[in-house]
Design a protein around this motif. Structure first.
Motif, PDB file in Angstrom:
ATOM      1  N   ARG A  56       0.907  -1.107   0.006  1.00 36.40           N
ATOM      2  CA  ARG A  56       0.119  -0.265  -0.150  1.00 36.40           C
ATOM      3  C   ARG A  56       1.093   1.286   0.233  1.00 36.40           C
ATOM      4  O   ARG A  56       0.781   2.402  -1.006  1.00 36.40           O
ATOM      5  CB  ARG A  56      -0.943   0.200   1.049  1.00 36.40           C
ATOM      6  CG  ARG A  56       0.093  -0.345   2.703  1.00 36.40           C
ATOM      7  CD  ARG A  56      -1.206  -0.002   3.638  1.00 36.40           C
ATOM      8  NE  ARG A  56      -0.426  -0.468   4.564  1.00 36.40           N
ATOM      9  CZ  ARG A  56      -0.944  -0.926   6.568  1.00 36.40           C
ATOM     10  NH1 ARG A  56      -2.102  -0.773   6.057  1.00 36.40           N
ATOM     11  NH2 ARG A  56       0.050  -0.921   7.041  1.00 36.40           N
ATOM     12  N   GLU A  57       2.282   0.807   1.084  1.00 37.85           N
ATOM     13  CA  GLU A  57       2.647   2.673   1.206  1.00 37.85           C
ATOM     14  C   GLU A  57       3.759   2.963  -0.100  1.00 37.85           C
ATOM     15  O   GLU A  57       2.984   3.902  -0.871  1.00 37.85           O
ATOM     16  CB  GLU A  57       3.339   2.160   1.962  1.00 37.85           C
ATOM     17  CG  GLU A  57       2.729   3.049   3.854  1.00 37.85           C
ATOM     18  CD  GLU A  57       3.593   3.140   4.505  1.00 37.85           C
ATOM     19  OE1 GLU A  57       4.572   4.037   4.439  1.00 37.85           O
ATOM     20  OE2 GLU A  57       3.239   2.435   5.772  1.00 37.85           O
ATOM     21  N   ASP A  74      -5.461   8.174  -3.356  1.00 37.15           N
ATOM     22  CA  ASP A  74      -6.220   7.279  -2.325  1.00 37.15           C
ATOM     23  C   ASP A  74      -7.823   6.482  -2.899  1.00 37.15           C
ATOM     24  O   ASP A  74      -7.428   5.809  -3.353  1.00 37.15           O
ATOM     25  CB  ASP A  74      -6.868   8.236  -1.888  1.00 37.15           C
ATOM     26  CG  ASP A  74      -7.289   7.198  -0.624  1.00 37.15           C
ATOM     27  OD1 ASP A  74      -6.978   6.190   0.143  1.00 37.15           O
ATOM     28  OD2 ASP A  74      -9.264   7.430   0.126  1.00 37.15           O
TER      29      ASP A  74
ATOM     30  N   TYR B  25      -3.379   7.231   8.542  1.00 34.73           N
ATOM     31  CA  TYR B  25      -4.185   7.015   6.827  1.00 34.73           C
ATOM     32  C   TYR B  25      -3.615   5.061   6.213  1.00 34.73           C
ATOM     33  O   TYR B  25      -5.187   4.723   6.356  1.00 34.73           O
ATOM     34  CB  TYR B  25      -3.747   7.720   5.514  1.00 34.73           C
ATOM     35  CG  TYR B  25      -3.920   7.849   4.025  1.00 34.73           C
ATOM     36  CD1 TYR B  25      -4.870   7.306   4.457  1.00 34.73           C
ATOM     37  CD2 TYR B  25      -2.481   6.960   3.253  1.00 34.73           C
ATOM     38  CE1 TYR B  25      -5.527   7.100   2.992  1.00 34.73           C
ATOM     39  CE2 TYR B  25      -3.144   6.808   2.009  1.00 34.73           C
ATOM     40  CZ  TYR B  25      -4.213   6.451   1.866  1.00 34.73           C
ATOM     41  OH  TYR B  25      -4.994   6.082   0.689  1.00 34.73           O
ATOM     42  N   PHE B  26      -2.449   5.181   6.484  1.00 35.25           N
ATOM     43  CA  PHE B  26      -2.385   3.737   5.501  1.00 35.25           C
ATOM     44  C   PHE B  26      -2.440   2.379   6.594  1.00 35.25           C
ATOM     45  O   PHE B  26      -3.122   1.704   6.447  1.00 35.25           O
ATOM     46  CB  PHE B  26      -0.745   3.519   5.821  1.00 35.25           C
ATOM     47  CG  PHE B  26      -0.092   3.974   4.944  1.00 35.25           C
ATOM     48  CD1 PHE B  26      -0.401   3.899   3.608  1.00 35.25           C
ATOM     49  CD2 PHE B  26       0.773   5.107   4.846  1.00 35.25           C
ATOM     50  CE1 PHE B  26      -0.008   5.121   2.165  1.00 35.25           C
ATOM     51  CE2 PHE B  26       1.273   6.241   3.374  1.00 35.25           C
ATOM     52  CZ  PHE B  26       1.104   5.411   2.780  1.00 35.25           C
ATOM     53  N   ASP B  27      -3.027   3.086   8.396  1.00 37.43           N
ATOM     54  CA  ASP B  27      -3.051   2.295   9.380  1.00 37.43           C
ATOM     55  C   ASP B  27      -5.079   1.577   8.167  1.00 37.43           C
ATOM     56  O   ASP B  27      -5.641   1.135   8.691  1.00 37.43           O
ATOM     57  CB  ASP B  27      -3.565   2.573  10.475  1.00 37.43           C
ATOM     58  CG  ASP B  27      -1.701   2.500  11.153  1.00 37.43           C
ATOM     59  OD1 ASP B  27      -1.032   1.773  10.559  1.00 37.43           O
ATOM     60  OD2 ASP B  27      -1.637   3.616  12.263  1.00 37.43           O
ATOM     61  N   PHE B  29      -6.054   3.019   5.683  1.00 38.57           N
ATOM     62  CA  PHE B  29      -7.027   2.411   4.676  1.00 38.57           C
ATOM     63  C   PHE B  29      -6.974   1.598   3.671  1.00 38.57           C
ATOM     64  O   PHE B  29      -8.064   1.091   3.557  1.00 38.57           O
ATOM     65  CB  PHE B  29      -5.520   2.980   3.682  1.00 38.57           C
ATOM     66  CG  PHE B  29      -5.447   1.966   2.065  1.00 38.57           C
ATOM     67  CD1 PHE B  29      -5.877   3.122   1.577  1.00 38.57           C
ATOM     68  CD2 PHE B  29      -4.436   1.065   1.409  1.00 38.57           C
ATOM     69  CE1 PHE B  29      -6.245   2.776   0.051  1.00 38.57           C
ATOM     70  CE2 PHE B  29      -5.125   0.641   0.104  1.00 38.57           C
ATOM     71  CZ  PHE B  29      -5.840   1.446  -0.406  1.00 38.57           C
TER      72      PHE B  29
END
Lengths: 208, 118
Positions: A56-57, A74, B25-27, B29
């Motif tokens: 994801r990152e 996003d 955000y990544f948590d 997402f």
């Protein structure tokens, strides 16, 4: 379980939790593409969750540098994973998971920009101007003056050169891997990167 | 050259990322992905068919009920027709009463000739 064990659980709830988080983090860090792919075979959903966690990152930052706006990045990131999930059956294991996902990310980003450009056809501004204007007021942009100038210069590059430049300069992807992702020869990619660098240097020296 | 601070020529320096994301955000997402889109797109066929199964049973039961009802209705459909004939009877009597003997005989002959022709 012995006394000591139960005592450890009793008073060590947070510590136990912390240990499990650490163990999970270690497992996550050591999971390679091969492990993800093998998990996808045995437990598709669990494997996919692992894939999302692992990529994801990296994918987000790649997309974000192309489309600049967080909300757009996003949306695109979600599309990438939806496409990946739907296309899991078509994923050929001889190609790397990383290459396959990056290719989807590149396609999604370029498609997004092409659509944005199409919608912007009657506007006096190029989308790159809009993107730069957005960047200047973006709360999620934290660069100094030099970084701002560099980002503006990058936005002025032709799309494909920008893509190659971002992948090489920011994402540190090797030319060989890039060649697989973009289906372009290493020579052409190197040339593209050097053209981009020449343009950026010219632009930045004029600005200075 | 001033621009060397960017280290474009390198194999070892990577560019600094000036972009930021909202906190956690990544948590979030992953949850968002699975909640908003992934479930909608992928939990898919199995789940839908499981959810629709009771409705399908209900629809089948309803169809069966309608079918049985139709058969029963079909059997009783002749009843109103009989009642209709009974109702029509006084009208026929009234018609015959307005005709004299010869006209009635004529009508009967006409009926006979029609049936023999057929």
């Amino acid at each position: 379980m012995g006394r000591g064990g139960s005592a450890m659980i009793k008073c060590g709830w947070p510590a136990g939790n912390l240990i499990s988080i650490v163990i999970f983090a270690i497992i996550m860090a050591t999971k390679s593409d091969i492990e993800i792919v093998s998990l996808l075979h045995t437990n598709r959903e669990a494997g996919f969750k692992l894939l999302v966690k692992a990529y994801r990152e990296r994918l987000y930052w790649h997309v974000r540098k192309m489309v600049v706006v967080h909300d757009d990045a996003d949306d695109i990131l979600q599309n990438i994973f939806i496409k990946a999930w739907k296309g899991l059956d078509s994923f050929r294991e001889e190609s790397q998971l990383f290459t396959w996902l990056y290719r989807i990310a590149v396609n999604e980003s370029l498609t997004f920009l092409a659509e944005k450009r199409k919608k912007n056809i009657f506007s006096a501004n190029e989308i790159e101007d809009d993107l730069f204007r957005h960047m200047e007021s973006d709360v999620y942009f934290d660069g100094d003056e030099a970084t701002r100038k560099l980002q503006k210069a990058i936005l002025l590059l032709p799309e494909k050169q920008r893509l190659v430049f971002n992948m090489r300069y920011f994402d540190e992807i090797k030319y060989e891997e890039m060649s697989e992702i973009l289906q372009t020869s290493v020579g052409a990619l190197k040339a593209s990167y050097h053209h981009a660098v020449a343009k950026l240097e010219r632009y930045l020296s004029e600005e200075d | 050259m001033k621009t060397t601070k960017y280290h474009f020529d390198n194999e070892s320096h990577s560019g600094e990322n000036p972009f930021k994301v909202p906190d956690h955000y990544f948590d979030k997402f992953e949850d968002e992905l699975f909640r908003k889109t992934f479930v909608k797109h992928t939990v898919g066929k199995g789940a839908y068919s499981r959810a629709l199964r009771p409705l399908l049973y209900l629809a089948a039961a309803f169809a069966l009920f309608v079918l049985v009802d139709k058969i029963i209705l079909h059997n009783t459909a002749s009843e109103p027709a009989v009642a209709e004939n009974i109702k029509m009877q006084p009208d026929a009597d009234m018609l015959y009463s307005t005709l004299d003997e010869y006209q009635v005989l004529g009508l009967c002959l006409d009926d006979e000739s029609l049936t023999t022709n057929n």
